[in-house]
Design a protein around this motif. Structure first.
Motif, PDB file in Angstrom:
ATOM      1  N   ILE A   1      15.644  50.988  12.494  1.00 11.84           N
ATOM      2  CA  ILE A   1      15.134  49.726  11.977  1.00 11.84           C
ATOM      3  C   ILE A   1      14.233  49.148  13.054  1.00 11.84           C
ATOM      4  O   ILE A   1      14.652  48.987  14.206  1.00 11.84           O
ATOM      5  N   CYS A   2      12.996  48.890  12.679  1.00 13.47           N
ATOM      6  CA  CYS A   2      12.059  48.256  13.604  1.00 13.47           C
ATOM      7  C   CYS A   2      12.176  46.755  13.382  1.00 13.47           C
ATOM      8  O   CYS A   2      11.615  46.205  12.439  1.00 13.47           O
ATOM      9  N   GLY A   3      12.951  46.120  14.241  1.00 15.87           N
ATOM     10  CA  GLY A   3      13.213  44.695  14.105  1.00 15.87           C
ATOM     11  C   GLY A   3      14.104  44.218  15.235  1.00 15.87           C
ATOM     12  O   GLY A   3      14.323  44.922  16.218  1.00 15.87           O
ATOM     13  N   ASP A   4      14.643  43.061  15.069  1.00 14.67           N
ATOM     14  CA  ASP A   4      15.454  42.398  16.082  1.00 14.67           C
ATOM     15  C   ASP A   4      16.904  42.862  15.986  1.00 14.67           C
ATOM     16  O   ASP A   4      17.577  42.624  14.978  1.00 14.67           O
ATOM     17  N   ALA A   5      17.418  43.496  17.040  1.00 16.87           N
ATOM     18  CA  ALA A   5      18.799  43.975  17.053  1.00 16.87           C
ATOM     19  C   ALA A   5      19.793  42.831  16.883  1.00 16.87           C
ATOM     20  O   ALA A   5      20.884  43.025  16.357  1.00 16.87           O
ATOM     21  N   PHE A   6      19.411  41.639  17.310  1.00 10.00           N
ATOM     22  CA  PHE A   6      20.308  40.500  17.217  1.00 10.00           C
ATOM     23  C   PHE A   6      20.354  39.899  15.808  1.00 10.00           C
ATOM     24  O   PHE A   6      21.161  39.019  15.540  1.00 10.00           O
ATOM     25  N   ALA A   7      19.518  40.413  14.919  1.00  3.60           N
ATOM     26  CA  ALA A   7      19.491  39.929  13.541  1.00  3.60           C
ATOM     27  C   ALA A   7      20.276  40.829  12.587  1.00  3.60           C
ATOM     28  O   ALA A   7      20.337  40.552  11.393  1.00  3.60           O
ATOM     29  N   LEU A   8      20.871  41.888  13.103  1.00  4.00           N
ATOM     30  CA  LEU A   8      21.635  42.790  12.244  1.00  4.00           C
ATOM     31  C   LEU A   8      22.799  42.045  11.604  1.00  4.00           C
ATOM     32  O   LEU A   8      23.423  41.196  12.231  1.00  4.00           O
ATOM     33  N   ASP A   9      23.105  42.401  10.359  1.00  2.00           N
ATOM     34  CA  ASP A   9      24.179  41.707   9.668  1.00  2.00           C
ATOM     35  C   ASP A   9      25.444  42.563   9.589  1.00  2.00           C
ATOM     36  O   ASP A   9      25.428  43.763   9.860  1.00  2.00           O
ATOM     37  N   ASP A  10      26.533  41.929   9.197  1.00  2.00           N
ATOM     38  CA  ASP A  10      27.834  42.588   9.127  1.00  2.00           C
ATOM     39  C   ASP A  10      27.819  43.794   8.199  1.00  2.00           C
ATOM     40  O   ASP A  10      28.465  44.800   8.469  1.00  2.00           O
ATOM     41  N   THR A  11      27.106  43.684   7.118  1.00  2.00           N
ATOM     42  CA  THR A  11      27.070  44.772   6.140  1.00  2.00           C
ATOM     43  C   THR A  11      26.473  46.036   6.758  1.00  2.00           C
ATOM     44  O   THR A  11      27.000  47.125   6.582  1.00  2.00           O
ATOM     45  N   LEU A  12      25.407  45.868   7.493  1.00  2.00           N
ATOM     46  CA  LEU A  12      24.736  47.003   8.113  1.00  2.00           C
ATOM     47  C   LEU A  12      25.603  47.635   9.203  1.00  2.00           C
ATOM     48  O   LEU A  12      25.566  48.842   9.421  1.00  2.00           O
ATOM     49  N   LEU A  13      26.384  46.828   9.884  1.00  2.00           N
ATOM     50  CA  LEU A  13      27.185  47.316  11.011  1.00  2.00           C
ATOM     51  C   LEU A  13      28.608  47.699  10.635  1.00  2.00           C
ATOM     52  O   LEU A  13      29.362  48.190  11.474  1.00  2.00           O
ATOM     53  N   ALA A  14      28.986  47.506   9.374  1.00  2.00           N
ATOM     54  CA  ALA A  14      30.379  47.675   8.953  1.00  2.00           C
ATOM     55  C   ALA A  14      30.970  49.041   9.288  1.00  2.00           C
ATOM     56  O   ALA A  14      32.138  49.133   9.656  1.00  2.00           O
ATOM     57  N   ASP A  15      30.194  50.103   9.162  1.00  2.00           N
ATOM     58  CA  ASP A  15      30.764  51.435   9.391  1.00  2.00           C
ATOM     59  C   ASP A  15      30.368  52.058  10.722  1.00  2.00           C
ATOM     60  O   ASP A  15      30.528  53.257  10.933  1.00  2.00           O
ATOM     61  N   ILE A  16      29.886  51.251  11.647  1.00  2.00           N
ATOM     62  CA  ILE A  16      29.548  51.764  12.980  1.00  2.00           C
ATOM     63  C   ILE A  16      30.838  52.120  13.721  1.00  2.00           C
ATOM     64  O   ILE A  16      31.741  51.296  13.857  1.00  2.00           O
ATOM     65  N   ALA A  17      30.924  53.354  14.200  1.00  2.00           N
ATOM     66  CA  ALA A  17      32.122  53.821  14.895  1.00  2.00           C
ATOM     67  C   ALA A  17      31.938  53.824  16.418  1.00  2.00           C
ATOM     68  O   ALA A  17      32.917  53.875  17.154  1.00  2.00           O
ATOM     69  N   GLY A  18      30.698  53.837  16.871  1.00  2.00           N
ATOM     70  CA  GLY A  18      30.428  53.865  18.314  1.00  2.00           C
ATOM     71  C   GLY A  18      29.064  53.300  18.623  1.00  2.00           C
ATOM     72  O   GLY A  18      28.190  53.270  17.768  1.00  2.00           O
ATOM     73  N   ILE A  19      28.943  52.830  19.848  1.00  2.00           N
ATOM     74  CA  ILE A  19      27.668  52.265  20.300  1.00  2.00           C
ATOM     75  C   ILE A  19      27.280  52.906  21.613  1.00  2.00           C
ATOM     76  O   ILE A  19      28.095  53.036  22.503  1.00  2.00           O
TER      77      ILE A  19
END
Length: 120
Positions: free
Chosen positions: A102-120
């Motif tokens: 996603i070409c955009g602001d990382a701080f604007a990500l929403d819960d829905t988009l991050l819901a299934d993130i298992a690692g960073i």
């Protein structure tokens, strides 16, 4: 830092923070997370890091987020990949295999988009 600072750095090619190889500490310690293949991982402020290719090669689905359109285009160009592209409320969205950016602001990500993130 103001976003224009980073956009200007990419524009001017002042990207001394970019590595021409996969981060050795990532390779050394990633397995300690014991994420199963197919897990979705987040790479915030991804630039054009080769770490995303490496994570995808480990069997993960990779979500990169980057402010600079130039960094995103260079990532795909240097890999010889033509991604699918569409516009979302969060910014331009690119998808190629198991890598999406996603070409955009990382701080604007929403819960829905991050819901299934298992690692960073």
């Amino acid at each position: 830092m103001h976003p224009d600072f980073w956009l200007q750095r990419w524009h001017d090619g002042q990207i001394g923070f970019h590595r021409e190889e996969v981060m050795p500490l990532l390779q050394k310690h990633w397995q300690d997370l014991q994420l199963p293949r197919g897990s979705r991982v987040l790479v915030p402020l991804c630039g054009k890091t080769l770490d995303m290719h490496w994570l995808a090669a480990q069997g993960h689905r990779v979500l990169g987020v980057e402010l600079s359109p130039l960094a995103v285009s260079q990532f795909f160009e240097e890999a010889g990949i033509q991604p699918q592209h569409h516009t979302t409320p969060l910014g331009e969205h690119y998808l190629a295999g198991s890598i999406e950016i996603i070409c955009g602001d990382a701080f604007a990500l929403d819960d829905t988009l991050l819901a299934d993130i298992a690692g960073i």
